[in-house]
Design a protein around this motif. Structure first.
Motif, PDB file in Angstrom:
ATOM      1  N   HIS A   1       7.375  -1.937  -1.598  1.00 52.01           N
ATOM      2  CA  HIS A   1       6.934  -0.999  -2.638  1.00 52.01           C
ATOM      3  C   HIS A   1       8.049  -0.006  -2.987  1.00 52.01           C
TER       4      HIS A   1
ATOM      5  N   ASP B   1       8.745   0.824  -6.915  1.00 51.60           N
ATOM      6  CA  ASP B   1       7.872   1.865  -7.469  1.00 51.60           C
ATOM      7  C   ASP B   1       8.557   3.227  -7.384  1.00 51.60           C
TER       8      ASP B   1
ATOM      9  N   ALA C   1       7.329   6.037  -7.538  1.00 53.64           N
ATOM     10  CA  ALA C   1       6.488   7.045  -6.884  1.00 53.64           C
ATOM     11  C   ALA C   1       7.001   7.411  -5.499  1.00 53.64           C
ATOM     12  N   PHE C   2       7.774   6.516  -4.876  1.00 50.72           N
ATOM     13  CA  PHE C   2       8.236   6.761  -3.511  1.00 50.72           C
ATOM     14  C   PHE C   2       9.532   7.563  -3.464  1.00 50.72           C
TER      15      PHE C   2
ATOM     16  N   THR D   1      -0.462   2.604  -5.799  1.00 49.34           N
ATOM     17  CA  THR D   1      -0.065   3.745  -6.627  1.00 49.34           C
ATOM     18  C   THR D   1      -0.528   3.583  -8.074  1.00 49.34           C
ATOM     19  N   ARG D   2      -1.301   2.522  -8.317  1.00 47.52           N
ATOM     20  CA  ARG D   2      -1.814   2.291  -9.667  1.00 47.52           C
ATOM     21  C   ARG D   2      -3.234   2.829  -9.802  1.00 47.52           C
TER      22      ARG D   2
END
Length: 335
Positions: free
Chosen positions: A43, A47, A49-50, A258-259
């Motif tokens: 991920h 992504d 987000a991390f 995270t979706r």
């Protein structure tokens, strides 16, 4: 030293030569023996987000040998073999002292295991007993994550358990669910790659039914589940889990997603379903996972399907982004 380095989002990892780490105050340097490739690592490279920076060395499931000591290190000695609790924290606040470093204000997730050497804090190291291998030290973290989920679910002896997802965390949940006395442990997935491994880990049944997943689980369990563990992190599985759990049952969410998720709250409300999330683990749970291996539990070692060198990591890492027969792949940075 040689290490596998993050090249940026959606880019393939690459093996590079980077500076050897040096220990600061309270730190030690480890010669990494084994490091697991975690689903969250996959991920992190895809992504935003991390927030993983280009140039980072991933890898938080690792064990190694202490080879250098920083100023003030008193408990560890060179040559000791340790597993690393990958949650860095101050180690001094009441939360840390209670064994919950994940909630420390100074917490961050430790990386570095995809390299020949890694630096970590002394207080993150757990000594490996003579019975434990480096590979054991590298699978403690996912076992602790699974144990924390079972504890958060407040599972009781005799419970009927449904586990969504046959990855390492789902299989770890099956292991602990059996040890905590679950009557039925059904693992549900979209393919049968891990069926034999799931049964070895404690599952009493394994089901694949893309047309009627809710009905299939109910038939396998002989009714609704007392607890549904969501261990995938794909939108659509939380509402499915709500449908699969009994009145006043628990949906325990371990899957990393995270979706956005969409479900009808009334469905959960009408059954008084408890929706409980679970993240990280307590220090005591990490040590309990190691204790289980030390006491002779062989099932968790079935998680390991491959051990590879650094040069193979970029290609294998890419292959793991798709569903394969592989489960837990370990890296042996120094061969």
């Amino acid at each position: 030293m040689r290490a596998v380095v993050h090249q940026g989002l959606h880019q393939k990892l690459a093996v590079e030569t980077v500076p050897d780490p040096a220990p600061g105050a309270g730190e030690v340097v480890l010669s990494v023996g084994r490091c697991g490739i975690c689903g969250s690592d996959l991920h992190m490279t895809e992504d935003p987000a991390f927030g993983v920076d280009k140039g980072a060395v991933l890898g938080h499931e690792f064990a190694g040998e202490v080879i250098a000591l920083g100023k003030g290190v008193e408990r560890l000695k060179k040559g000791e073999l340790v597993s690393v609790v990958p949650i860095a924290s101050c180690g001094k606040c009441p939360i840390c002292l209670a064994g919950e470093p994940a909630w420390c204000e100074k917490m961050y997730l430790q990386g570095g295991g995809y390299g020949e050497f890694a630096v970590t804090n002394e207080n993150q190291c757990v000594a490996l007993p003579k019975s434990a291998s480096m590979a054991d030290g590298a699978i403690i973290e996912p076992l602790a994550v699974a144990l924390h989920g079972v504890m958060m679910a407040e599972q009781k002896p005799g419970d009927k358990v449904l586990i969504l997802g046959a990855g390492p965390i789902g299989l770890g949940v099956a292991f602990w669910a059996r040890r905590f006395g679950a009557k039925e442990i059904v693992v549900q997935d979209i393919n049968r790659y891990q069926e034999e491994r799931a049964r070895r880990m404690g599952a009493t049944d394994f089901i694949v039914d893309m047309e009627d997943p809710v009905g299939a689980a109910e038939r396998a369990l002989g009714g609704k589940a007392d607890i549904v563990y969501e261990c995938v992190g794909v939108p659509g599985l939380i509402p499915q889990a709500v449908d699969q759990v009994r009145v006043k049952g628990t949906v325990l969410i371990l899957g990393l997603c995270t979706r956005p998720e969409t479900f009808v709250p009334f469905v959960a409300l009408s059954k008084e379903v408890r929706l409980q999330t679970s993240a990280f683990f307590k220090r005591q749970e990490y040590e309990a996972a190691l204790d289980a291996l030390d006491a002779g539990a062989a099932e968790p070692r079935a998680l390991i399907t491959d051990t590879i060198g650094l040069d193979a990591v970029p290609d294998v890492f890419e292959s793991l982004k798709k569903r394969t027969h592989q489960c837990k792949v370990l890296i042996a940075p120094r061969g």
